[in-house]
Design a protein around this motif. Structure first.
Motif, short mmCIF file in Angstrom:
data_model
loop_
_atom_site.label_atom_id
_atom_site.label_comp_id
_atom_site.label_asym_id
_atom_site.label_seq_id
_atom_site.Cartn_x
_atom_site.Cartn_y
_atom_site.Cartn_z
N VAL A 63 0.86 -1.18 0.00
CA VAL A 63 0.00 0.00 0.00
C VAL A 63 0.90 1.23 0.00
O VAL A 63 1.78 1.36 0.84
N VAL A 64 0.66 2.11 -0.97
CA VAL A 64 1.37 3.39 -1.02
C VAL A 64 0.38 4.46 -0.58
O VAL A 64 -0.71 4.56 -1.14
N THR A 65 0.75 5.23 0.43
CA THR A 65 -0.15 6.26 0.93
C THR A 65 0.04 7.55 0.15
O THR A 65 1.00 7.69 -0.62
N GLU A 66 -0.87 8.48 0.34
CA GLU A 66 -0.77 9.76 -0.35
C GLU A 66 0.44 10.56 0.11
O GLU A 66 0.92 11.43 -0.61
N ALA A 67 0.97 10.26 1.29
CA ALA A 67 2.17 10.92 1.77
C ALA A 67 3.43 10.31 1.18
O ALA A 67 4.54 10.78 1.45
N GLY A 68 3.30 9.23 0.39
CA GLY A 68 4.44 8.58 -0.22
C GLY A 68 5.01 7.44 0.59
O GLY A 68 5.99 6.82 0.19
N GLU A 69 4.41 7.14 1.72
CA GLU A 69 4.87 6.06 2.57
C GLU A 69 4.47 4.72 1.94
O GLU A 69 3.37 4.57 1.43
N VAL A 70 5.38 3.74 1.97
CA VAL A 70 5.12 2.41 1.42
C VAL A 70 4.93 1.45 2.58
O VAL A 70 5.81 1.30 3.44
N LEU A 71 3.78 0.79 2.64
CA LEU A 71 3.46 -0.16 3.70
C LEU A 71 3.41 -1.56 3.10
O LEU A 71 2.70 -1.80 2.12
N LEU A 72 4.15 -2.49 3.67
CA LEU A 72 4.23 -3.85 3.18
C LEU A 72 3.53 -4.78 4.16
O LEU A 72 3.92 -4.87 5.33
N TYR A 73 2.48 -5.46 3.70
CA TYR A 73 1.69 -6.37 4.53
C TYR A 73 1.85 -7.80 4.02
O TYR A 73 2.07 -8.02 2.82
N ASP A 74 1.71 -8.77 4.93
CA ASP A 74 1.68 -10.16 4.49
C ASP A 74 0.22 -10.52 4.15
O ASP A 74 -0.68 -9.70 4.26
N ARG A 75 -0.01 -11.76 3.73
CA ARG A 75 -1.36 -12.17 3.32
C ARG A 75 -2.36 -12.20 4.48
O ARG A 75 -3.56 -12.15 4.26
N GLN A 76 -1.88 -12.30 5.71
CA GLN A 76 -2.78 -12.30 6.87
C GLN A 76 -3.15 -10.88 7.29
O GLN A 76 -3.96 -10.70 8.19
N GLY A 77 -2.55 -9.88 6.69
CA GLY A 77 -2.89 -8.50 7.00
C GLY A 77 -2.01 -7.87 8.06
O GLY A 77 -2.31 -6.79 8.55
N ARG A 78 -0.91 -8.53 8.41
CA ARG A 78 0.01 -7.96 9.40
C ARG A 78 1.02 -7.07 8.70
O ARG A 78 1.60 -7.44 7.69
N LEU A 79 1.25 -5.90 9.28
CA LEU A 79 2.22 -4.95 8.74
C LEU A 79 3.63 -5.51 8.96
O LEU A 79 4.02 -5.78 10.08
N ARG A 80 4.38 -5.69 7.89
CA ARG A 80 5.72 -6.26 7.97
C ARG A 80 6.81 -5.20 7.89
O ARG A 80 7.82 -5.31 8.57
N GLU A 81 6.60 -4.19 7.04
CA GLU A 81 7.65 -3.19 6.86
C GLU A 81 7.05 -1.87 6.42
O GLU A 81 6.03 -1.86 5.73
N THR A 82 7.67 -0.78 6.83
CA THR A 82 7.26 0.56 6.42
C THR A 82 8.47 1.27 5.83
O THR A 82 9.53 1.26 6.44
N VAL A 83 8.30 1.86 4.67
CA VAL A 83 9.37 2.60 4.02
C VAL A 83 8.94 4.05 3.92
O VAL A 83 7.90 4.35 3.32
N GLN A 84 9.72 4.93 4.52
CA GLN A 84 9.42 6.37 4.49
C GLN A 84 10.04 6.98 3.24
O GLN A 84 11.10 6.54 2.80
#
Length: 85
Positions: A63-84
């Protein structure tokens, strides 16, 4: 000469008619495809994050947010990594 012109105009009209049918068929095929999959319910975005783009990979959901942040989730919906940005 007049006969040749009549044949030419008839052929042009036939080609235009076939082209219009092809365009209508392509639009019908493209617009009748199922919509993109929705964001799974178990995915919880951080507070204030508004999704701008969602990519479904084989094992990940990005998921890429409007602020440009990249959120990486696994298939279960748990947040694995955030890239600023």
């Amino acid at each position: 000469m007049l006969r040749w012109l009549r044949i030419l105009v008839t052929a042009l009209a036939a080609v235009m008619g076939i082209g219009m049918l092809v365009i209508a068929a392509l639009l019908w095929l493209r617009l009748s495809q199922p919509p993109l999959p929705e964001l799974p319910e178990q995915v919880a975005l951080p507070e204030g994050a508004v999704p701008a783009a969602v990519t479904f990979a084989r094992d990940w959901l990005v998921v890429v947010t409007e602020a440009g942040e990249v959120l990486l989730y696994d298939r279960q919906g748990r947040l694995r990594e955030t890239v600023q940005p």
